[in-house]
Design a protein around this motif. Structure first.
Motif, PDB file in Angstrom:
ATOM      1  N   ASN A   1      73.564  47.728  71.613  1.00 44.36           N
ATOM      2  CA  ASN A   1      73.297  49.217  71.814  1.00 44.36           C
ATOM      3  C   ASN A   1      73.633  49.772  73.426  1.00 44.36           C
ATOM      4  OD1 ASN A   1      72.553  49.514  69.242  1.00 44.36           O
ATOM      5  ND2 ASN A   1      70.495  48.780  69.601  1.00 44.36           N
ATOM      6  N   ALA A   2      73.836  48.887  74.076  1.00 44.78           N
ATOM      7  CA  ALA A   2      74.067  49.491  75.429  1.00 44.78           C
ATOM      8  C   ALA A   2      75.749  49.615  75.670  1.00 44.78           C
ATOM      9  CB  ALA A   2      73.765  48.441  76.558  1.00 44.78           C
ATOM     10  N   THR A   3      76.061  50.755  76.525  1.00 41.43           N
ATOM     11  CA  THR A   3      77.265  50.999  76.704  1.00 41.43           C
ATOM     12  C   THR A   3      77.834  49.957  77.579  1.00 41.43           C
ATOM     13  OG1 THR A   3      77.137  52.254  78.797  1.00 41.43           O
ATOM     14  CG2 THR A   3      76.934  53.561  76.550  1.00 41.43           C
ATOM     15  N   PRO A   4      79.195  49.718  77.546  1.00 41.87           N
ATOM     16  CA  PRO A   4      80.036  48.797  78.457  1.00 41.87           C
ATOM     17  C   PRO A   4      79.533  49.209  79.883  1.00 41.87           C
ATOM     18  CG  PRO A   4      81.486  49.517  76.735  1.00 41.87           C
ATOM     19  CD  PRO A   4      80.284  50.384  76.646  1.00 41.87           C
ATOM     20  N   THR A   5      79.505  50.480  80.247  1.00 46.96           N
ATOM     21  CA  THR A   5      79.325  50.671  81.571  1.00 46.96           C
ATOM     22  C   THR A   5      77.816  50.498  82.216  1.00 46.96           C
ATOM     23  OG1 THR A   5      81.053  52.505  81.907  1.00 46.96           O
ATOM     24  CG2 THR A   5      79.047  52.717  83.258  1.00 46.96           C
ATOM     25  N   GLU A   6      76.816  50.566  81.015  1.00 48.35           N
ATOM     26  CA  GLU A   6      75.347  50.119  81.383  1.00 48.35           C
ATOM     27  C   GLU A   6      75.436  48.648  81.576  1.00 48.35           C
ATOM     28  OE1 GLU A   6      73.129  53.764  78.657  1.00 48.35           O
ATOM     29  OE2 GLU A   6      73.695  51.743  77.626  1.00 48.35           O
ATOM     30  N   ILE A   7      76.097  47.879  80.732  1.00 46.72           N
ATOM     31  CA  ILE A   7      76.152  46.465  80.753  1.00 46.72           C
ATOM     32  C   ILE A   7      76.742  46.071  82.272  1.00 46.72           C
ATOM     33  CG2 ILE A   7      77.126  44.219  80.042  1.00 46.72           C
ATOM     34  CD1 ILE A   7      76.886  45.477  77.153  1.00 46.72           C
ATOM     35  N   ASN A   8      77.942  46.683  82.738  1.00 46.34           N
ATOM     36  CA  ASN A   8      78.624  46.357  83.917  1.00 46.34           C
ATOM     37  C   ASN A   8      77.456  46.517  85.032  1.00 46.34           C
ATOM     38  OD1 ASN A   8      80.988  45.085  83.851  1.00 46.34           O
ATOM     39  ND2 ASN A   8      82.223  47.067  84.349  1.00 46.34           N
ATOM     40  N   GLU A   9      76.885  47.973  85.063  1.00 44.23           N
ATOM     41  CA  GLU A   9      75.980  48.235  86.162  1.00 44.23           C
ATOM     42  C   GLU A   9      74.823  47.352  86.236  1.00 44.23           C
ATOM     43  OE1 GLU A   9      76.525  50.596  88.465  1.00 44.23           O
ATOM     44  OE2 GLU A   9      78.503  50.644  87.694  1.00 44.23           O
ATOM     45  N   ALA A  10      74.243  47.067  85.119  1.00 46.60           N
ATOM     46  CA  ALA A  10      72.987  46.095  85.107  1.00 46.60           C
ATOM     47  C   ALA A  10      73.599  44.873  85.630  1.00 46.60           C
ATOM     48  CB  ALA A  10      72.670  45.974  83.782  1.00 46.60           C
ATOM     49  N   PHE A  11      74.724  44.124  85.261  1.00 45.90           N
ATOM     50  CA  PHE A  11      75.122  43.134  85.760  1.00 45.90           C
ATOM     51  C   PHE A  11      75.385  43.140  87.310  1.00 45.90           C
ATOM     52  CE2 PHE A  11      78.516  39.892  86.561  1.00 45.90           C
ATOM     53  CZ  PHE A  11      77.787  38.781  86.116  1.00 45.90           C
TER      54      PHE A  11
ATOM     55  N   GLN B   1      78.495  65.735  77.245  1.00 41.90           N
ATOM     56  CA  GLN B   1      77.619  65.074  78.460  1.00 41.90           C
ATOM     57  C   GLN B   1      78.581  63.974  79.152  1.00 41.90           C
ATOM     58  OE1 GLN B   1      74.453  63.803  76.362  1.00 41.90           O
ATOM     59  NE2 GLN B   1      73.574  65.383  75.841  1.00 41.90           N
ATOM     60  N   SER B   2      78.087  63.165  79.948  1.00 44.40           N
ATOM     61  CA  SER B   2      78.909  62.117  80.573  1.00 44.40           C
ATOM     62  C   SER B   2      79.469  61.361  79.642  1.00 44.40           C
ATOM     63  CB  SER B   2      77.830  61.428  81.333  1.00 44.40           C
ATOM     64  OG  SER B   2      78.686  60.173  81.661  1.00 44.40           O
ATOM     65  N   ALA B   3      80.550  60.743  79.572  1.00 42.72           N
ATOM     66  CA  ALA B   3      81.094  59.901  78.856  1.00 42.72           C
ATOM     67  C   ALA B   3      80.393  58.673  78.607  1.00 42.72           C
ATOM     68  CB  ALA B   3      82.636  59.548  79.269  1.00 42.72           C
ATOM     69  N   TYR B   4      79.553  58.440  79.688  1.00 39.46           N
ATOM     70  CA  TYR B   4      78.763  57.000  79.272  1.00 39.46           C
ATOM     71  C   TYR B   4      77.467  57.194  78.497  1.00 39.46           C
ATOM     72  CZ  TYR B   4      82.533  56.364  82.115  1.00 39.46           C
ATOM     73  OH  TYR B   4      83.867  56.027  82.648  1.00 39.46           O
ATOM     74  N   ASP B   5      77.054  58.530  78.044  1.00 34.58           N
ATOM     75  CA  ASP B   5      75.744  58.760  77.509  1.00 34.58           C
ATOM     76  C   ASP B   5      76.239  59.272  75.924  1.00 34.58           C
ATOM     77  OD1 ASP B   5      74.500  58.553  79.940  1.00 34.58           O
ATOM     78  OD2 ASP B   5      74.674  60.689  80.398  1.00 34.58           O
ATOM     79  N   GLU B   6      75.173  59.592  75.374  1.00 34.10           N
ATOM     80  CA  GLU B   6      75.484  60.177  74.009  1.00 34.10           C
ATOM     81  C   GLU B   6      76.300  61.394  74.137  1.00 34.10           C
ATOM     82  OE1 GLU B   6      71.825  60.536  71.460  1.00 34.10           O
ATOM     83  OE2 GLU B   6      71.529  58.405  71.487  1.00 34.10           O
TER      84      GLU B   6
ATOM     85  N   LEU C   1      76.617  60.823  68.804  1.00 33.33           N
ATOM     86  CA  LEU C   1      77.601  59.826  69.158  1.00 33.33           C
ATOM     87  C   LEU C   1      77.295  58.990  70.207  1.00 33.33           C
ATOM     88  CD1 LEU C   1      81.072  61.278  68.214  1.00 33.33           C
ATOM     89  CD2 LEU C   1      79.419  60.529  66.526  1.00 33.33           C
ATOM     90  N   ARG C   2      77.260  57.524  70.394  1.00 34.41           N
ATOM     91  CA  ARG C   2      77.327  56.808  71.543  1.00 34.41           C
ATOM     92  C   ARG C   2      78.294  55.727  71.681  1.00 34.41           C
ATOM     93  NH1 ARG C   2      73.657  55.423  75.455  1.00 34.41           N
ATOM     94  NH2 ARG C   2      72.944  53.426  75.694  1.00 34.41           N
ATOM     95  N   PRO C   3      78.922  55.771  72.882  1.00 36.28           N
ATOM     96  CA  PRO C   3      79.902  54.712  73.124  1.00 36.28           C
ATOM     97  C   PRO C   3      79.360  53.145  73.269  1.00 36.28           C
ATOM     98  CG  PRO C   3      79.635  55.938  75.097  1.00 36.28           C
ATOM     99  CD  PRO C   3      78.759  56.456  74.051  1.00 36.28           C
ATOM    100  N   SER C   4      78.565  52.798  72.247  1.00 35.60           N
ATOM    101  CA  SER C   4      78.025  51.435  72.492  1.00 35.60           C
ATOM    102  C   SER C   4      78.970  50.239  72.602  1.00 35.60           C
ATOM    103  CB  SER C   4      76.633  51.401  71.533  1.00 35.60           C
ATOM    104  OG  SER C   4      77.387  51.313  70.157  1.00 35.60           O
TER     105      SER C   4
END
Length: 198
Positions: free
Chosen positions: A140-150, A4-9, A21-24
């Motif tokens: 539990n969030a991925t680095p990209t999820e945190i960046n996007e939310a910020f 899947q996408s590198a930013y998902d499971e 696996l998750r890149p949390s």
């Protein structure tokens, strides 16, 4: 194997024992702290089995799935294992790097680069401090999820309160007046001031 996408499971499948696996942020910070990041993609591409096993153990969302998958690795020829896991593991590691905003056209800031542990520490601070997430949500969030939310949070603040960019003129009015016009205006002001004084 499902990729899947590198930013998902990411799901690895080998025989009857898949593992998710998750890149949390937790996975990225723990693995980079213990193993380092510089050589990580090369070690995966070279199928360094110890690195692969460690990464699966750390990134698995379910420890029992991870244990069963690692047992399956031991019972499978390494060539088959390498073919099944190398590409997804590289995609997982790509998820350790926060994706940049594709629409961001600003030039990258120059200066000293941050070591990866400092990058992850900063992401944790943004998630818990600025965004108000619990520590568990942040880890539990991925680095990209945190960046996007910020980034979304900053856009929201700008929309509500405006930004310093909104207060800047679109052009510099000083550029519209030539030096000759400035001298003429000052001379006229002096004459006007002298007439008023006399």
């Amino acid at each position: 194997m499902t990729l899947q996408s590198a930013y998902d499971e990411i799901t690895l499948a080998l025989g009857a024992h898949p593992v998710r696996l998750r890149p949390s942020l937790r996975t990225a910070s723990q693995f980079v702290r213990e193993e380092g990041f510089t050589d990580l993609p090369r070690r995966i591409a070279d199928f360094h089995l110890g690195t692969i096993r460690d990464l699966i153990s750390v990134a698995a969302t379910d420890r029992q799935e991870a244990s069963a998958f690692l047992d399956q690795i031991d019972a499978t020829p390494l060539k088959i294992v390498a073919d099944a896991v190398t590409a997804p593991m590289l995609a997982l590691v790509a998820g350790f790097v926060p994706a940049s905003d594709k629409e961001d056209t600003k030039p990258a800031k120059t200066g000293n680069s941050m070591p990866w542990p400092a990058v992850y520490k900063e992401l944790y601070r943004k998630a818990t401090g600025w965004l108000g997430w619990t520590p568990e949500q942040a880890w539990n969030a991925t680095p990209t999820e945190i960046n996007e939310a910020f980034a979304g949070h900053i856009e929201q603040l700008k929309a509500i309160h405006g930004s310093s960019d909104d207060n800047q003129p679109k052009h510099d009015p000083r550029q519209e007046v030539s030096p000759g016009e400035v001298k003429a205006g000052l001379a006229q002001l002096r004459r006007h001031t002298q007439k008023a004084a006399s």
